[in-house]
Enzyme design. Structure first.
Site, PDB file in Angstrom:
ATOM      1  N   ARG A  23       0.746  -1.005   0.238  1.00 37.48           N
ATOM      2  CA  ARG A  23      -0.089  -0.038   0.037  1.00 37.48           C
ATOM      3  C   ARG A  23       0.776   1.255   0.121  1.00 37.48           C
ATOM      4  NH1 ARG A  23      -5.587  -0.182   1.547  1.00 37.48           N
ATOM      5  NH2 ARG A  23      -6.341  -2.381   1.281  1.00 37.48           N
ATOM      6  N   ARG A  27      -3.285   6.802   0.923  1.00 34.91           N
ATOM      7  CA  ARG A  27      -3.873   7.976   1.537  1.00 34.91           C
ATOM      8  C   ARG A  27      -2.613   8.694   2.516  1.00 34.91           C
ATOM      9  NH1 ARG A  27      -9.162   4.846   3.220  1.00 34.91           N
ATOM     10  NH2 ARG A  27      -7.252   3.431   3.267  1.00 34.91           N
ATOM     11  N   ARG A  36      -6.497  12.197  -5.649  1.00 32.40           N
ATOM     12  CA  ARG A  36      -7.592  11.367  -5.204  1.00 32.40           C
ATOM     13  C   ARG A  36      -8.857  12.193  -5.074  1.00 32.40           C
ATOM     14  NH1 ARG A  36     -11.195   9.702  -3.258  1.00 32.40           N
ATOM     15  NH2 ARG A  36     -11.879   7.719  -1.882  1.00 32.40           N
ATOM     16  N   ASP A  72      -6.714  -2.766  -7.150  1.00 34.94           N
ATOM     17  CA  ASP A  72      -7.227  -3.144  -5.885  1.00 34.94           C
ATOM     18  C   ASP A  72      -7.834  -4.493  -6.008  1.00 34.94           C
ATOM     19  OD1 ASP A  72      -8.516  -2.144  -3.213  1.00 34.94           O
ATOM     20  OD2 ASP A  72      -9.725  -3.793  -3.983  1.00 34.94           O
ATOM     21  N   TYR A 149     -14.912 -11.754   0.380  1.00 30.72           N
ATOM     22  CA  TYR A 149     -15.610 -10.306   0.050  1.00 30.72           C
ATOM     23  C   TYR A 149     -16.821 -10.696  -0.712  1.00 30.72           C
ATOM     24  CZ  TYR A 149     -11.825  -7.419   1.727  1.00 30.72           C
ATOM     25  OH  TYR A 149     -10.799  -6.761   2.789  1.00 30.72           O
TER      26      TYR A 149
HETATM   27  O1  CP3 Z   1       0.046  -1.250  -2.447  1.00 30.07           O
HETATM   28  C1  CP3 Z   1      -0.178  -0.469  -3.145  1.00 30.07           C
HETATM   29  O2  CP3 Z   1       0.299   0.643  -3.187  1.00 30.07           O
HETATM   30  C2  CP3 Z   1      -1.121  -0.853  -4.523  1.00 30.07           C
HETATM   31  C3  CP3 Z   1      -2.451  -0.363  -4.329  1.00 30.07           C
HETATM   32  C4  CP3 Z   1      -3.426  -1.443  -3.648  1.00 30.07           C
HETATM   33  C5  CP3 Z   1      -4.584  -1.185  -3.235  1.00 30.07           C
HETATM   34  N1  CP3 Z   1      -5.387  -1.953  -2.495  1.00 30.07           N
HETATM   35  C6  CP3 Z   1      -5.090   0.543  -3.267  1.00 30.07           C
HETATM   36  C7  CP3 Z   1      -6.053   0.789  -2.314  1.00 30.07           C
HETATM   37  C8  CP3 Z   1      -3.200  -2.861  -3.184  1.00 30.07           C
HETATM   38  C9  CP3 Z   1      -2.239  -3.683  -3.529  1.00 30.07           C
HETATM   39  C10 CP3 Z   1      -4.532  -3.262  -2.692  1.00 30.07           C
HETATM   40  C11 CP3 Z   1      -4.602  -4.584  -2.376  1.00 30.07           C
HETATM   41  C12 CP3 Z   1      -5.994  -4.870  -1.296  1.00 30.07           C
HETATM   42  N2  CP3 Z   1      -7.357  -4.416  -1.333  1.00 30.07           N
HETATM   43  C13 CP3 Z   1      -5.893  -5.755  -0.454  1.00 30.07           C
HETATM   44  C14 CP3 Z   1      -5.012  -6.684  -0.167  1.00 30.07           C
HETATM   45  C15 CP3 Z   1      -3.935  -6.118   1.036  1.00 30.07           C
HETATM   46  C16 CP3 Z   1      -4.337  -5.816   2.301  1.00 30.07           C
HETATM   47  O3  CP3 Z   1      -4.367  -4.689   2.595  1.00 30.07           O
HETATM   48  O4  CP3 Z   1      -4.830  -6.685   3.059  1.00 30.07           O
HETATM   49  C17 CP3 Z   1      -7.535  -5.813   0.118  1.00 30.07           C
HETATM   50  C18 CP3 Z   1      -7.860  -6.724   1.350  1.00 30.07           C
HETATM   51  C19 CP3 Z   1      -8.002  -4.914  -0.481  1.00 30.07           C
HETATM   52  C20 CP3 Z   1      -9.575  -4.627  -0.227  1.00 30.07           C
HETATM   53  C21 CP3 Z   1      -9.783  -2.984  -0.335  1.00 30.07           C
HETATM   54  N3  CP3 Z   1      -9.426  -1.846  -0.988  1.00 30.07           N
HETATM   55  C22 CP3 Z   1     -10.400  -2.590   1.166  1.00 30.07           C
HETATM   56  C23 CP3 Z   1     -10.624  -3.278   2.290  1.00 30.07           C
HETATM   57  C24 CP3 Z   1     -10.373  -1.180   1.148  1.00 30.07           C
HETATM   58  C25 CP3 Z   1     -10.825  -0.251   2.199  1.00 30.07           C
HETATM   59  C26 CP3 Z   1      -9.954   0.020   3.358  1.00 30.07           C
HETATM   60  C27 CP3 Z   1      -8.903   0.896   2.886  1.00 30.07           C
HETATM   61  O5  CP3 Z   1      -7.793   0.656   3.135  1.00 30.07           O
HETATM   62  O6  CP3 Z   1      -9.275   1.890   2.644  1.00 30.07           O
HETATM   63  C28 CP3 Z   1      -9.847  -0.643   0.062  1.00 30.07           C
HETATM   64  C29 CP3 Z   1      -9.675   0.445  -0.508  1.00 30.07           C
HETATM   65  C30 CP3 Z   1      -8.334   0.957  -1.315  1.00 30.07           C
HETATM   66  N4  CP3 Z   1      -7.482   0.117  -1.802  1.00 30.07           N
HETATM   67  C31 CP3 Z   1      -7.642   2.085  -0.848  1.00 30.07           C
HETATM   68  C32 CP3 Z   1      -6.321   2.215  -1.695  1.00 30.07           C
HETATM   69  C33 CP3 Z   1      -5.364   3.171  -1.836  1.00 30.07           C
HETATM   70  C34 CP3 Z   1      -8.169   3.308  -0.340  1.00 30.07           C
HETATM   71  C35 CP3 Z   1      -9.121   4.003  -1.173  1.00 30.07           C
HETATM   72  C36 CP3 Z   1      -9.107   5.525  -1.029  1.00 30.07           C
HETATM   73  O7  CP3 Z   1      -8.324   6.222  -1.684  1.00 30.07           O
HETATM   74  O8  CP3 Z   1      -9.866   5.929  -0.507  1.00 30.07           O
END
Ligand code: CP3
Length: 340
Positions: A23, A27, A36, A72, A149
């Site tokens: 990640r 943010r 964003r 994602d 999910y």
């Molecule tokens: O790693 C990186 O920089 C690449 C981007 C990336 C995102 N999600 C961007 C994201 C990667 C590799 C993921 C993987 C992801 N997504 C996982 C596996 C890794 C982990 O954290 O366990 C999972 C479970 C998700 C599902 C997901 N996406 C959730 C549960 C959420 C909401 C919770 C949260 O962290 O906001 C997201 C949203 C998400 N994915 C954001 C980002 C940058 C935030 C969205 C925003 O900008 O509002």
């Protein structure tokens, strides 16, 4: 090209331990917030020039040794026919759940060129813009994690619906898992064909299973994905969150690199894998809320323990959290480059 990451994946020596951060685009970075602020999250994922821009931000700002595609793990589920949205508080939400044979059968196997062209386009832009800088990591969610999910309809705490189907309706469970497996193979293959230099399979939730259940219900599908993807010839990383109780089972998997969360001591992981695995991890993301003295001490401890295995890629044990001070993330990258 900074090849430290790819060399470490192969277990070859490098001049310093490479580091990237799960990640890392997100943010906690004001530069991400700025982009964003103009679009919602899913639109950002689907707009190649913007997704490429935020992918590169942490490479320039932090000096990490690899970029990870901005996308994602749930994009694939949307492409399989499920309505997906992201909410500020609730996180991801699916417009319908998959809990019946009818719903499982209705899931489509993705055709990446048709269904997720924006991901492949983002990778192509990135390969141009990253040229001679760092390698690009593609990724997907592991079948069990994505299944939670789509069965729960979003994030869950106890996974009651998932486990109920898993234990008592093998027809539905196997259909969902097989479809996710087939789609994931196509998805990762297409990312590699588009230019990804390595791929990571994120198993964020399989750690909620007992060792026997992990071996029965999650692992065989991971093995199938990895067997197919390994034929493409790029390194494959398997990240298993909450892996402490599953390390013995995990060590049976043939991945190039194993991603380890922070709840387990690196020395124990090294010994269970018999010094033969390339390991990735495993600093607690919350340590980045402390100070550089503490971060240095803990990072050094991990580096020292992981030095006794075949190879080490430094990372956090899970994704960097939204409120993390950027200066501490930068400090961590410098510490690893200096001491690793
Ligand atoms: O790693 C990186 O920089 C690449 C981007 C990336 C995102 N999600 C961007 C994201 C990667 C590799 C993921 C993987 C992801 N997504 C996982 C596996 C890794 C982990 O954290 O366990 C999972 C479970 C998700 C599902 C997901 N996406 C959730 C549960 C959420 C909401 C919770 C949260 O962290 O906001 C997201 C949203 C998400 N994915 C954001 C980002 C940058 C935030 C969205 C925003 O900008 O509002």
């Amino acid at each position: 090209m900074n090849n430290t990451f790819l060399n470490a994946c192969k277990g070859n020596g490098c001049e310093h331990t490479p580091i990237w951060i799960m990640r890392q685009a997100g943010r906690y970075l004001p530069q991400y917030q700025k982009v964003r602020g103009t679009v919602d999250f899913l639109t950002l994922c689907k707009t190649p020039h913007l997704a490429a821009e935020v992918t590169i931000q942490p490479v320039d700002i932090l000096g990490v040794d690899a970029a990870i595609l901005f996308s994602d793990i749930l994009i694939i589920a949307e492409a399989m026919g499920l309505g997906l949205s992201f909410h500020e508080e609730k996180g991801p939400v699916f417009s319908k759940t998959v809990r019946t044979l009818e719903a499982a059968r209705a899931l489509s196997i993705i055709d990446p060129l048709e269904d997720v062209p924006f991901v492949l386009e983002t990778i192509k832009i990135l390969k141009k813009e990253l040229s001679n800088k760092v390698p690009l990591i593609g990724f997907a969610g592991a079948p069990f994690t994505v299944a939670t999910y789509i069965i729960e309809g979003g994030t869950s705490k106890n996974f009651i619906n998932t486990k109920t189907i898993m234990y008592s309706d093998s027809g539905v469970f196997n259909t969902i898992m097989q479809k996710l497996t087939d789609s994931t193979i196509k998805y990762l293959s297409a990312q590699i064909d588009a230019g990804a230099d390595a791929v990571q399979l994120f198993d964020s939730w399989a750690g909620v299973l007992s060792p026997n259940d992990f071996a029965t219900y999650a692992l065989p599908y991971v093995v199938t994905v990895l067997e197919e993807i390994k034929k493409k010839g790029v390194p494959v990383i398997y990240f298993l969150n909450n892996c402490a109780g599953l390390l013995e089972k995990m060590s049976e998997i043939k991945a190039d690199v194993f991603g380890i969360d922070w709840r387990v001591d690196m020395a124990r992981v090294v010994s269970i894998f018999n010094g033969k695995a390339v390991l990735q991890g495993n600093l607690d993301p919350c340590l980045l809320f402390s100070d550089t003295v503490k971060i240095k001490k803990e990072a050094y401890d991990i580096l020292k323990k992981a030095a006794l295995t075949k190879g080490h890629i430094f990372n956090l044990g899970h994704g960097v959290l939204p409120q993390t001070p950027v200066d501490n993330v930068k400090a961590l990258v410098d510490i690893v480059h200096q001491y690793g």
